[in-house]
Design a protein around this motif. Structure first.
Motif, short mmCIF file in Angstrom:
data_model
loop_
_atom_site.label_atom_id
_atom_site.label_comp_id
_atom_site.label_asym_id
_atom_site.label_seq_id
_atom_site.Cartn_x
_atom_site.Cartn_y
_atom_site.Cartn_z
N SER A 58 13.71 3.36 -4.54
CA SER A 58 12.53 4.20 -4.60
C SER A 58 11.31 3.48 -4.04
O SER A 58 10.54 4.06 -3.26
N VAL A 59 11.12 2.23 -4.40
CA VAL A 59 9.99 1.45 -3.88
C VAL A 59 10.12 1.28 -2.38
O VAL A 59 9.12 1.39 -1.64
N GLU A 60 11.31 1.03 -1.91
CA GLU A 60 11.53 0.88 -0.47
C GLU A 60 11.15 2.16 0.27
O GLU A 60 10.49 2.13 1.30
N ASN A 61 11.54 3.31 -0.29
CA ASN A 61 11.19 4.59 0.32
C ASN A 61 9.68 4.81 0.28
O ASN A 61 9.10 5.33 1.24
N MET A 62 9.05 4.41 -0.81
CA MET A 62 7.59 4.55 -0.90
C MET A 62 6.90 3.68 0.14
O MET A 62 5.91 4.10 0.75
N VAL A 63 7.40 2.47 0.35
CA VAL A 63 6.80 1.59 1.35
C VAL A 63 6.91 2.21 2.74
O VAL A 63 5.94 2.21 3.51
N LYS A 64 8.07 2.77 3.05
CA LYS A 64 8.25 3.42 4.35
C LYS A 64 7.28 4.59 4.49
O LYS A 64 6.67 4.78 5.55
N GLU A 65 7.17 5.39 3.45
CA GLU A 65 6.27 6.54 3.48
C GLU A 65 4.81 6.08 3.64
O GLU A 65 4.05 6.68 4.40
N MET A 66 4.43 5.00 2.95
CA MET A 66 3.07 4.49 3.08
C MET A 66 2.81 3.99 4.49
O MET A 66 1.71 4.19 5.03
N GLU A 67 3.79 3.36 5.11
CA GLU A 67 3.63 2.90 6.49
C GLU A 67 3.40 4.08 7.42
O GLU A 67 2.53 4.03 8.29
N GLN A 68 4.16 5.15 7.22
CA GLN A 68 3.99 6.35 8.04
C GLN A 68 2.61 6.95 7.82
O GLN A 68 1.94 7.36 8.77
N GLN A 69 2.16 7.00 6.56
CA GLN A 69 0.84 7.55 6.27
C GLN A 69 -0.25 6.67 6.88
O GLN A 69 -1.26 7.20 7.37
N ASN A 70 -0.07 5.36 6.83
CA ASN A 70 -1.05 4.46 7.45
C ASN A 70 -1.15 4.71 8.95
O ASN A 70 -2.25 4.69 9.51
N GLU A 71 0.00 4.92 9.59
CA GLU A 71 -0.02 5.19 11.02
C GLU A 71 -0.75 6.50 11.31
O GLU A 71 -1.56 6.58 12.24
N ARG A 72 -0.46 7.54 10.51
CA ARG A 72 -1.14 8.82 10.71
C ARG A 72 -2.64 8.70 10.45
O ARG A 72 -3.45 9.26 11.18
N LEU A 73 -3.01 7.96 9.42
CA LEU A 73 -4.42 7.77 9.10
C LEU A 73 -5.13 7.02 10.22
O LEU A 73 -6.24 7.39 10.62
N LYS A 74 -4.48 6.00 10.75
CA LYS A 74 -5.08 5.24 11.85
C LYS A 74 -5.27 6.15 13.06
O LYS A 74 -6.31 6.08 13.73
N THR A 75 -4.29 7.00 13.34
CA THR A 75 -4.41 7.94 14.45
C THR A 75 -5.60 8.87 14.24
O THR A 75 -6.39 9.10 15.17
N LEU A 76 -5.76 9.38 13.02
CA LEU A 76 -6.89 10.26 12.73
C LEU A 76 -8.22 9.53 12.84
O LEU A 76 -9.20 10.06 13.39
N GLU A 77 -8.27 8.31 12.33
CA GLU A 77 -9.50 7.53 12.42
C GLU A 77 -9.84 7.21 13.88
O GLU A 77 -11.01 7.28 14.28
#
Length: 109
Positions: A58-77
């Motif tokens: 579960s933590v591993e999946n959360m880390v992957k999801e957070m990485e994806q969200q960070n990439e999307r956030l960086k793109t938006l910023e």
């Protein structure tokens, strides 16, 4: 068997054997109880191990999801920053155009 044993000796031996058998039975009961406790403990450890493994996944999946969200956030910023730079560039171009136009009108061109 040269000499037969006396009845009293036999009774004493029988009592000694009963006492020993009782001691062995008590020891077996204690050991059985300890084994039962160990089996329960082992089951709990197995359950805990399984839970930890699920938690790790579960933590591993959360880390992957957070990485994806960070990439999307960086793109938006970056998109907002890029837009701001374009607007600033257009404003500077317009201001320079007005200034140059004003200068040319003053010169008479």
């Amino acid at each position: 068997m040269d000499t037969p044993i006396l009845r009293a000796e036999h009774e004493e031996f029988r009592r000694a054997m009963e006492v020993e058998n009782k001691r062995l039975e008590d020891e077996n009961n204690r050991q059985n109880h300890r084994i039962e406790v160990l089996e329960k403990s082992t089951e709990q450890i197995q359950i805990l191990t399984s839970s930890v493994e699920k938690l790790a996944v579960s933590v591993e999946n959360m880390v992957k999801e957070m990485e994806q969200q960070n990439e999307r956030l960086k793109t938006l910023e970056d998109r907002d920053g890029e837009m701001w730079r374009k607007v600033t560039g257009y404003l500077i171009t317009a201001v320079l155009g007005v200034v140059v136009g004003f200068i040319f009108t003053q010169i008479g061109m």
